[in-house]
Write an enzyme that holds these catalytic residues in place. Sequence first.
Site, PDB file in Angstrom:
ATOM      1  CB  CYS A 115      -0.807  -0.210   1.010  1.00  0.00           C
ATOM      2  SG  CYS A 115      -1.772  -1.480   1.261  1.00  0.00           S
ATOM      3  CG  HIS A 252      -3.434   3.632   2.199  1.00  0.00           C
ATOM      4  ND1 HIS A 252      -3.374   3.279   0.645  1.00  0.00           N
ATOM      5  CD2 HIS A 252      -3.266   2.782   2.167  1.00  0.00           C
ATOM      6  CE1 HIS A 252      -3.936   2.383   0.192  1.00  0.00           C
ATOM      7  NE2 HIS A 252      -3.342   1.660   1.667  1.00  0.00           N
ATOM      8  CG  ASN A 282      -6.208  -0.100   0.783  1.00  0.00           C
ATOM      9  OD1 ASN A 282      -5.757  -0.232   0.100  1.00  0.00           O
ATOM     10  ND2 ASN A 282      -6.201  -0.711   1.969  1.00  0.00           N
TER      11      ASN A 282
HETATM   12  O1  UT7 Z   1      -4.103  -0.310   3.275  1.00  0.00           O
HETATM   13  C1  UT7 Z   1      -3.472  -1.209   4.031  1.00  0.00           C
HETATM   14  C2  UT7 Z   1      -3.237  -1.077   5.410  1.00  0.00           C
HETATM   15  N1  UT7 Z   1      -3.944  -1.365   6.000  1.00  0.00           N
HETATM   16  C3  UT7 Z   1      -4.995  -1.277   7.119  1.00  0.00           C
HETATM   17  O2  UT7 Z   1      -5.511   0.420   6.892  1.00  0.00           O
HETATM   18  C4  UT7 Z   1      -6.066  -0.996   7.295  1.00  0.00           C
HETATM   19  C5  UT7 Z   1      -6.215  -0.965   8.986  1.00  0.00           C
HETATM   20  N2  UT7 Z   1      -7.296  -1.519   9.689  1.00  0.00           N
HETATM   21  C6  UT7 Z   1      -8.574  -1.910   9.251  1.00  0.00           C
HETATM   22  O3  UT7 Z   1      -8.827  -0.704   8.523  1.00  0.00           O
HETATM   23  C7  UT7 Z   1      -9.543  -1.952  10.735  1.00  0.00           C
HETATM   24  O4  UT7 Z   1      -9.162  -2.886  11.346  1.00  0.00           O
HETATM   25  C8  UT7 Z   1     -10.575  -2.590   9.872  1.00  0.00           C
HETATM   26  C9  UT7 Z   1     -12.184  -1.885   8.677  1.00  0.00           C
HETATM   27  C10 UT7 Z   1      -9.782  -3.734   9.214  1.00  0.00           C
HETATM   28  C11 UT7 Z   1     -11.466  -3.336  10.674  1.00  0.00           C
HETATM   29  O5  UT7 Z   1     -12.081  -2.800  12.085  1.00  0.00           O
HETATM   30  P1  UT7 Z   1     -11.806  -2.160  13.625  1.00  0.00           P
HETATM   31  O6  UT7 Z   1     -12.846  -1.230  14.011  1.00  0.00           O
HETATM   32  O7  UT7 Z   1     -10.799  -2.809  13.974  1.00  0.00           O
HETATM   33  O8  UT7 Z   1     -13.192  -3.493  13.945  1.00  0.00           O
HETATM   34  P2  UT7 Z   1     -12.046  -5.005  14.585  1.00  0.00           P
HETATM   35  O9  UT7 Z   1     -11.159  -5.632  13.146  1.00  0.00           O
HETATM   36  O10 UT7 Z   1     -11.981  -5.032  15.839  1.00  0.00           O
HETATM   37  O11 UT7 Z   1     -13.640  -6.219  14.608  1.00  0.00           O
HETATM   38  C12 UT7 Z   1     -14.404  -6.122  15.319  1.00  0.00           C
HETATM   39  C13 UT7 Z   1     -15.368  -6.744  15.180  1.00  0.00           C
HETATM   40  C14 UT7 Z   1     -14.683  -7.822  15.584  1.00  0.00           C
HETATM   41  O12 UT7 Z   1     -16.252  -9.112  16.195  1.00  0.00           O
HETATM   42  P3  UT7 Z   1     -15.409  -9.285  17.442  1.00  0.00           P
HETATM   43  O13 UT7 Z   1     -14.841  -9.564  17.680  1.00  0.00           O
HETATM   44  O14 UT7 Z   1     -15.634  -8.221  18.012  1.00  0.00           O
HETATM   45  O15 UT7 Z   1     -16.552  -9.981  17.734  1.00  0.00           O
HETATM   46  C15 UT7 Z   1     -14.699  -8.793  14.224  1.00  0.00           C
HETATM   47  O16 UT7 Z   1     -14.945  -9.895  14.370  1.00  0.00           O
HETATM   48  O17 UT7 Z   1     -16.334  -6.710  13.982  1.00  0.00           O
HETATM   49  C16 UT7 Z   1     -16.564  -7.874  13.641  1.00  0.00           C
HETATM   50  N3  UT7 Z   1     -15.941  -8.007  11.847  1.00  0.00           N
HETATM   51  C17 UT7 Z   1     -17.135  -8.095  10.916  1.00  0.00           C
HETATM   52  N4  UT7 Z   1     -18.530  -7.795  10.851  1.00  0.00           N
HETATM   53  C18 UT7 Z   1     -19.247  -7.330  10.116  1.00  0.00           C
HETATM   54  C19 UT7 Z   1     -15.290  -8.087  10.726  1.00  0.00           C
HETATM   55  N5  UT7 Z   1     -15.725  -7.673   9.713  1.00  0.00           N
HETATM   56  C20 UT7 Z   1     -16.650  -7.692   9.845  1.00  0.00           C
HETATM   57  C21 UT7 Z   1     -17.156  -7.281   8.334  1.00  0.00           C
HETATM   58  N6  UT7 Z   1     -18.500  -7.702   9.281  1.00  0.00           N
HETATM   59  N7  UT7 Z   1     -17.188  -7.235   7.467  1.00  0.00           N
END
Ligand code: UT7
Length: 325
Positions: A115, A252, A282
Amino acid sequence: MTIIRPVIRGAGHYLPERCVENSEFSKTLDTNDEWIVSRSGIERRHIAAEGEYTSDLATHAAKAALENAGIAADEIDAIIVATSTPDYTFPAVATQVQARLGITRGFAFDVQAVCAGFIFALANASGLIVAQQAKRILVIGAETFSRIMDPTDRTTAVLFGDGAGAIVLEAQPGTGSNSDRGVLACDLNSDGRYRDLLYVDGGVSRTGTAGCLRMQGREVFRHAVEKLATTAEAALEKAGLTSAEVDWIVPHQANLRIIRGTAQKLGLPMERVVVTVQDHGNTSAASIPLALSVAHAQGRLKPGDLILTEAIGGGLSWGAVALRW
Ligand code: UT7
């Protein structure tokens, strides 16, 4: 004193025709529009058609950038493509773009910094121009990340999209002061200890397959907010500038919350940030040149505007470039 400055002479982009709204993922995954929008800011993304490859996207964007710059393909001395999703293991996508543009001289190669790829490619192109190895370079970010998605993994499948953006970087005379147009300073960083946070579980040497993207999103998020503001400030400091002087942040486009958090750390309002993540998702190395080209086409970037670009991705690798439009 006259020095050489690498100046952006034109920009262009290309998005595949097929646009996938968040609601489509609810048919196959336990997810919904509300979660995707609130956690990432993404509303839709474009997906390459069957038989449409990274080199096709890159060539379309390159042609648009050449047209925007008002220069012919044979005036280009070099092509650099930032990509982690090349058509083939080799040759480089850049050489295929070169052939498609009918260019038979100069050189072409790919840069792989995921990225952060466009930031690394832009820094390399700037160095080549300052070292007088080339006068005009096409710098392209092009990706088909849909090809390395695990469609059963809701934590990644909803986040990424396909696309390409390109700029024509040209050697122009500058005074050496930070009021010059062009690239003023770059800051590049990598730390391979963080490999497991964001990687593809396949590859030529290990598995002989392309593999699928794996990400510990929350951990990458934590690093992103901290490292992006630091690298952005480092690039500004190298140029002898402060964030208060920035006209546009072109970040980005991975997550709206990361974009907001970084702008906040730099003390800049969202009115000065170019945001396209809602429409593109992304697109990895393509996201910054896509955002630059979209903002340029909208007439938002004025000659002389101070632009700060920053990105982080797999590696981890991250960096920033300060430039005047
Ligand atoms: O470009 C390269 C660099 N990449 C990035 O910059 C990405 C960086 N990370 C992010 O953008 C975020 O961490 C995400 C968008 C990937 C995730 O957001 P988050 O607020 O960090 O969510 P999380 O990973 O802490 O997940 C929260 C909850 C989890 O459930 P539990 O464990 O709290 O029960 C996940 O299982 O959301 C759940 N979850 C989903 N729910 C519905 C994860 N993906 C999904 C989904 N739909 N697609």
